[in-house]
Scaffold this motif. Sequence first.
Motif, PDB file in Angstrom:
ATOM      1  N   GLN A   1      24.124  28.465  45.339  1.00  0.00           N
ATOM      2  CA  GLN A   1      25.021  29.526  45.811  1.00  0.00           C
ATOM      3  C   GLN A   1      25.232  29.379  47.317  1.00  0.00           C
ATOM      4  OE1 GLN A   1      23.128  33.125  44.026  1.00  0.00           O
ATOM      5  NE2 GLN A   1      25.200  33.536  43.327  1.00  0.00           N
TER       6      GLN A   1
ATOM      7  N   GLY B   1      32.889  37.660  41.395  1.00  0.00           N
ATOM      8  CA  GLY B   1      31.925  37.290  40.372  1.00  0.00           C
ATOM      9  C   GLY B   1      30.705  38.193  40.346  1.00  0.00           C
ATOM     10  N   GLU B   2      30.713  39.234  41.178  1.00  0.00           N
ATOM     11  CA  GLU B   2      29.572  40.141  41.196  1.00  0.00           C
ATOM     12  C   GLU B   2      29.974  41.439  40.511  1.00  0.00           C
ATOM     13  OE1 GLU B   2      26.670  40.654  44.862  1.00  0.00           O
ATOM     14  OE2 GLU B   2      28.177  42.207  44.828  1.00  0.00           O
TER      15      GLU B   2
ATOM     16  N   GLU C   1      29.167  30.989  42.124  1.00  0.00           N
ATOM     17  CA  GLU C   1      28.283  31.366  41.015  1.00  0.00           C
ATOM     18  C   GLU C   1      27.101  30.393  40.993  1.00  0.00           C
ATOM     19  OE1 GLU C   1      29.126  33.637  38.364  1.00  0.00           O
ATOM     20  OE2 GLU C   1      31.047  34.261  39.216  1.00  0.00           O
ATOM     21  N   ARG C   2      26.015  30.843  40.380  1.00  0.00           N
ATOM     22  CA  ARG C   2      24.861  29.961  40.187  1.00  0.00           C
ATOM     23  C   ARG C   2      25.248  28.733  39.355  1.00  0.00           C
ATOM     24  NH1 ARG C   2      19.596  30.682  39.332  1.00  0.00           N
ATOM     25  NH2 ARG C   2      18.691  32.150  40.799  1.00  0.00           N
TER      26      ARG C   2
ATOM     27  N   GLU D   1      19.518  32.241  35.792  1.00  0.00           N
ATOM     28  CA  GLU D   1      20.127  33.541  36.083  1.00  0.00           C
ATOM     29  C   GLU D   1      19.433  34.251  37.230  1.00  0.00           C
ATOM     30  OE1 GLU D   1      18.468  36.306  32.602  1.00  0.00           O
ATOM     31  OE2 GLU D   1      19.666  34.603  31.924  1.00  0.00           O
TER      32      GLU D   1
END
Length: 309
Positions: free
Chosen positions: A99, A128-129, A200-201, A205
């Motif tokens: 990230q 994306g959050e 994003e990762r 997760e």
Amino acid sequence: MKKLSIIIPCYNEQDTIRPFLAETKLVEARMASELEFDYIFVNDGSKDSTLKVLRQVSQEIHNVHYISFSRNFGKEAGLLAGLEAADGDFITVMDADLQDPPELLIEMYDKIQEGYDVVGTRRADRKGEPVIRSFFSKMFYRIINAVSDTEMVDGARDFRLMTRQVVDSILELEEVNRFSKGLFSWVGYDVTYISFENRERVAGETSWNFWSLLNYSMDGFINFSEAPLNLSMWAGTLSFLVSILGIIFIIVRKLTFGDPVSGWASMVCIMLFIGGIQLLALGIIGKYIAKIFLETKKRPVYIIKEKSE
Ligand code: UDP
Ligand code: MG
């Protein structure tokens, strides 16, 4: 040649370590004429095969090292262990999940050459959050910057390039409850920020959920401001003044009209209100005392079980 130490705290990152190294190695090659890289992975008590992967990569690649904790001590502990182990002229902290784009290191190093002591990074957006998470983050930064002397930059990541001098200053802060966002900012120095688009990762997760983030932000408040204490003091003062007015009102009414006091329902409400304020204030004070208790115990922030070499 000058050396750059890269600290990577890892919690359940078995699938991200290799992609991380693959990408960062490209940047290392591009900067090879100026800087020598050194990787320090900190395994923060992962429950997956992170340690196994770290043992392998440290065998395969000469400048990859690792530290492994005896259990999960949290990212702050991982950061501290890394900073203490790093011996580079420049030090940076990166997430294992990509990230934090490694190619930014080139631009960051240029800024350091220009004379800055710290080059931080911030996300230009929160794409994306989850919306709720963004909302609470924004609130957190707005409030903490209003009540704390230490400035915290909204969207700033822990990904930052620092000179040896800055890291030595951070290591001089011996507190056990470490809120790094605050500590990094508290030491001062010439700081500049580079913005980049949220990513994003690559895999795995996030280890944060709503409650852990809420706790984390509470830590920020308790460690870097006295506002909660002031708030309870003012609430107490206010309810005290209101009660004085109420007493005067009741006495005057009794003397002029001779009314007996009636209305137990409102009485109960008032008692609950005051009791509530007292408990709230006690809770806030308790939070600070708990932190003092932790500090006085002087426990180590982390325990290392295994190290490379
Ligand atoms: N991390 C850690 N210990 C923990 C939680 C997280 O070392 O207890 C590491 C994690 O492996 C990652 C970094 O801290 O490299 C940031 O965590 P994450 O990506 O889950 O947070 P986010 O990027 O979602 O804020
Ligand atoms: Mg992450």
